[in-house]
Write a protein that holds these residues in place. Structure first.
Motif, PDB file in Angstrom:
ATOM      1  N   HIS A   1      88.327  19.912 134.868  1.00 16.43           N
ATOM      2  CA  HIS A   1      87.419  18.857 134.645  1.00 16.43           C
ATOM      3  C   HIS A   1      87.966  18.037 133.617  1.00 16.43           C
ATOM      4  CE1 HIS A   1      84.721  20.744 137.197  1.00 16.43           C
ATOM      5  NE2 HIS A   1      84.165  21.448 136.158  1.00 16.43           N
ATOM      6  N   VAL A   2      87.684  16.666 133.660  1.00 14.02           N
ATOM      7  CA  VAL A   2      88.415  15.688 132.703  1.00 14.02           C
ATOM      8  C   VAL A   2      87.130  15.652 131.479  1.00 14.02           C
ATOM      9  CG1 VAL A   2      88.680  13.175 132.127  1.00 14.02           C
ATOM     10  CG2 VAL A   2      89.413  13.944 134.366  1.00 14.02           C
TER      11      VAL A   2
ATOM     12  N   PRO B   1      78.070   4.431 137.140  1.00 13.19           N
ATOM     13  CA  PRO B   1      76.865   5.389 137.153  1.00 13.19           C
ATOM     14  C   PRO B   1      77.130   6.692 137.237  1.00 13.19           C
ATOM     15  CG  PRO B   1      77.174   4.465 139.474  1.00 13.19           C
ATOM     16  CD  PRO B   1      78.244   3.861 138.524  1.00 13.19           C
ATOM     17  N   GLU B   2      76.205   7.368 136.976  1.00 16.18           N
ATOM     18  CA  GLU B   2      76.205   8.961 137.043  1.00 16.18           C
ATOM     19  C   GLU B   2      76.582   9.616 138.523  1.00 16.18           C
ATOM     20  OE1 GLU B   2      74.221  12.698 135.004  1.00 16.18           O
ATOM     21  OE2 GLU B   2      73.038  10.921 135.013  1.00 16.18           O
ATOM     22  N   HIS B   3      77.096  10.437 138.508  1.00  9.76           N
ATOM     23  CA  HIS B   3      77.466  11.243 140.018  1.00  9.76           C
ATOM     24  C   HIS B   3      77.968  10.170 140.766  1.00  9.76           C
ATOM     25  CE1 HIS B   3      75.316  14.504 138.284  1.00  9.76           C
ATOM     26  NE2 HIS B   3      74.185  13.875 138.162  1.00  9.76           N
ATOM     27  N   GLN B   4      78.933   9.541 140.440  1.00 14.22           N
ATOM     28  CA  GLN B   4      79.513   8.350 141.599  1.00 14.22           C
ATOM     29  C   GLN B   4      81.067   8.881 141.568  1.00 14.22           C
ATOM     30  OE1 GLN B   4      77.909   6.058 142.979  1.00 14.22           O
ATOM     31  NE2 GLN B   4      79.658   5.648 144.302  1.00 14.22           N
ATOM     32  N   GLY B   5      81.599   8.674 142.744  1.00  9.73           N
ATOM     33  CA  GLY B   5      82.888   9.231 142.970  1.00  9.73           C
ATOM     34  C   GLY B   5      84.230   8.058 142.264  1.00  9.73           C
TER      35      GLY B   5
ATOM     36  N   GLY C   1      87.441  12.553 141.592  1.00  4.79           N
ATOM     37  CA  GLY C   1      86.358  13.457 140.972  1.00  4.79           C
ATOM     38  C   GLY C   1      85.175  12.467 141.005  1.00  4.79           C
ATOM     39  N   VAL C   2      83.916  13.163 140.384  1.00  3.35           N
ATOM     40  CA  VAL C   2      82.596  12.786 140.275  1.00  3.35           C
ATOM     41  C   VAL C   2      81.938  12.665 138.897  1.00  3.35           C
ATOM     42  CG1 VAL C   2      80.170  12.993 140.884  1.00  3.35           C
ATOM     43  CG2 VAL C   2      81.913  13.901 142.362  1.00  3.35           C
TER      44      VAL C   2
ATOM     45  N   ASP D   1      79.927  14.347 122.647  1.00  8.74           N
ATOM     46  CA  ASP D   1      80.840  14.797 121.950  1.00  8.74           C
ATOM     47  C   ASP D   1      82.171  14.915 122.742  1.00  8.74           C
ATOM     48  OD1 ASP D   1      79.980  16.841 123.711  1.00  8.74           O
ATOM     49  OD2 ASP D   1      80.542  18.389 122.120  1.00  8.74           O
ATOM     50  N   PRO D   2      83.352  15.051 122.087  1.00  5.55           N
ATOM     51  CA  PRO D   2      84.784  15.070 122.710  1.00  5.55           C
ATOM     52  C   PRO D   2      84.953  16.077 123.566  1.00  5.55           C
ATOM     53  CG  PRO D   2      85.026  14.667 120.361  1.00  5.55           C
ATOM     54  CD  PRO D   2      83.466  14.850 120.546  1.00  5.55           C
ATOM     55  N   THR D   3      84.403  17.159 123.597  1.00  2.00           N
ATOM     56  CA  THR D   3      84.523  18.357 124.539  1.00  2.00           C
ATOM     57  C   THR D   3      83.745  18.127 125.656  1.00  2.00           C
ATOM     58  OG1 THR D   3      83.143  19.823 123.131  1.00  2.00           O
ATOM     59  CG2 THR D   3      85.296  19.794 122.482  1.00  2.00           C
ATOM     60  N   GLY D   4      82.760  17.531 125.849  1.00  2.00           N
ATOM     61  CA  GLY D   4      81.775  17.144 126.845  1.00  2.00           C
ATOM     62  C   GLY D   4      82.667  16.893 128.368  1.00  2.00           C
ATOM     63  N   ILE D   5      81.979  17.236 129.145  1.00  2.00           N
ATOM     64  CA  ILE D   5      82.590  16.891 130.591  1.00  2.00           C
ATOM     65  C   ILE D   5      82.261  15.406 130.968  1.00  2.00           C
ATOM     66  CG2 ILE D   5      82.688  17.231 133.059  1.00  2.00           C
ATOM     67  CD1 ILE D   5      82.309  20.267 132.228  1.00  2.00           C
ATOM     68  N   ALA D   6      83.413  14.805 131.159  1.00  2.85           N
ATOM     69  CA  ALA D   6      83.089  13.208 131.772  1.00  2.85           C
ATOM     70  C   ALA D   6      83.389  13.006 133.317  1.00  2.85           C
ATOM     71  CB  ALA D   6      83.778  12.360 130.931  1.00  2.85           C
ATOM     72  N   VAL D   7      84.076  13.740 133.644  1.00  7.11           N
ATOM     73  CA  VAL D   7      84.586  13.775 135.370  1.00  7.11           C
ATOM     74  C   VAL D   7      84.832  15.069 135.691  1.00  7.11           C
ATOM     75  CG1 VAL D   7      85.758  12.875 137.185  1.00  7.11           C
ATOM     76  CG2 VAL D   7      85.386  11.407 134.890  1.00  7.11           C
ATOM     77  N   PHE D   8      83.733  15.541 136.882  1.00  6.17           N
ATOM     78  CA  PHE D   8      83.922  16.772 137.512  1.00  6.17           C
ATOM     79  C   PHE D   8      85.427  16.431 138.458  1.00  6.17           C
ATOM     80  CE2 PHE D   8      79.404  16.586 136.790  1.00  6.17           C
ATOM     81  CZ  PHE D   8      79.154  17.699 136.022  1.00  6.17           C
ATOM     82  N   HIS D   9      86.066  17.578 138.400  1.00  7.97           N
ATOM     83  CA  HIS D   9      87.234  17.576 139.224  1.00  7.97           C
ATOM     84  C   HIS D   9      86.980  17.895 140.641  1.00  7.97           C
ATOM     85  CE1 HIS D   9      90.636  19.884 140.988  1.00  7.97           C
ATOM     86  NE2 HIS D   9      91.287  19.101 140.280  1.00  7.97           N
ATOM     87  N   GLN D  10      87.579  17.098 141.412  1.00  7.34           N
ATOM     88  CA  GLN D  10      87.414  17.388 142.841  1.00  7.34           C
ATOM     89  C   GLN D  10      88.716  17.578 143.630  1.00  7.34           C
ATOM     90  OE1 GLN D  10      84.580  16.917 144.993  1.00  7.34           O
ATOM     91  NE2 GLN D  10      83.379  16.842 143.242  1.00  7.34           N
TER      92      GLN D  10
END
Length: 180
Positions: free
Chosen positions: A112-113, A126-130, A144-145, A157-166
């Motif tokens: 993930h990013v 928005p959240e949960h958008q492609g 991703g999403v 925080d810097p280690t938080g997931i920003a984009v889920f990998h697709q």
């Protein structure tokens, strides 16, 4: 090879809408020639109508692939986008994320990013958008999403997931036997 049913078309267009929004019209009504989606062995292919007409005499058993594979339908009826659709998604994407050079390899390995790897983000995402992920030189790497909206992403925080990998370009090597 057959045309998609109404239900299959609806599922495909809902998935494409997450990434390119109303730009779906640009995929079908092209100025050069009309294009269409066709189904072959649970895979959805995008091709010009001219190529489709020329492939009609070829038997289903003999036809392996035709056009660009956009993805496949799962056994449960959901649609899963393949990385082969990336050129079209990146061309018409509404929301984009650019990753820094230190974030390219982790993403291309299927991770993930995280926020620390993000260079730029499209405003008002928005959240949960492609989203389509680019490197800083505007080369599309995958899609991703979004895990968070643009506003919430600034607070994480810097280690938080920003984009889920697709999907990413590394899939060409990791999953070459199942991709087509």
């Amino acid at each position: 090879m057959r045309p998609l049913t109404d239900d299959e078309t609806k599922v495909l267009f809902e998935k494409l809408t997450k990434y390119i929004g109303r730009n779906i019209v640009h995929l079908i009504d092209r100025p050069d020639e009309p294009y269409c989606f066709r189904l072959q062995k649970d895979r959805v292919y995008y091709m010009s109508e001219e190529i489709m007409r020329r492939a009609t005499p070829v038997g289903r058993r003999n036809l392996v692939a035709l056009g660009v594979c956009f993805g496949k339908f799962t056994k449960t009826g959901k649609f899963r986008m393949h990385i082969t659709a990336l050129p079209y998604l990146s061309q018409y994407a509404i929301y984009k994320v650019w990753v820094k050079p230190n974030g390219e390899m982790p993403f291309l390995y299927g991770n993930h990013v995280v926020k620390a790897h993000i260079g730029r983000v499209t405003e008002d995402m928005p959240e949960h958008q492609g989203v389509v992920i680019f490197n800083m030189a505007d080369v599309p790497l995958g899609f991703g999403v979004s895990a968070r909206s643009t506003v919430d992403m600034r607070k994480v925080d810097p280690t938080g997931i920003a984009v889920f990998h697709q999907a990413d370009n590394g899939e060409y090597l990791r999953e070459e036997d199942t991709l087509f």
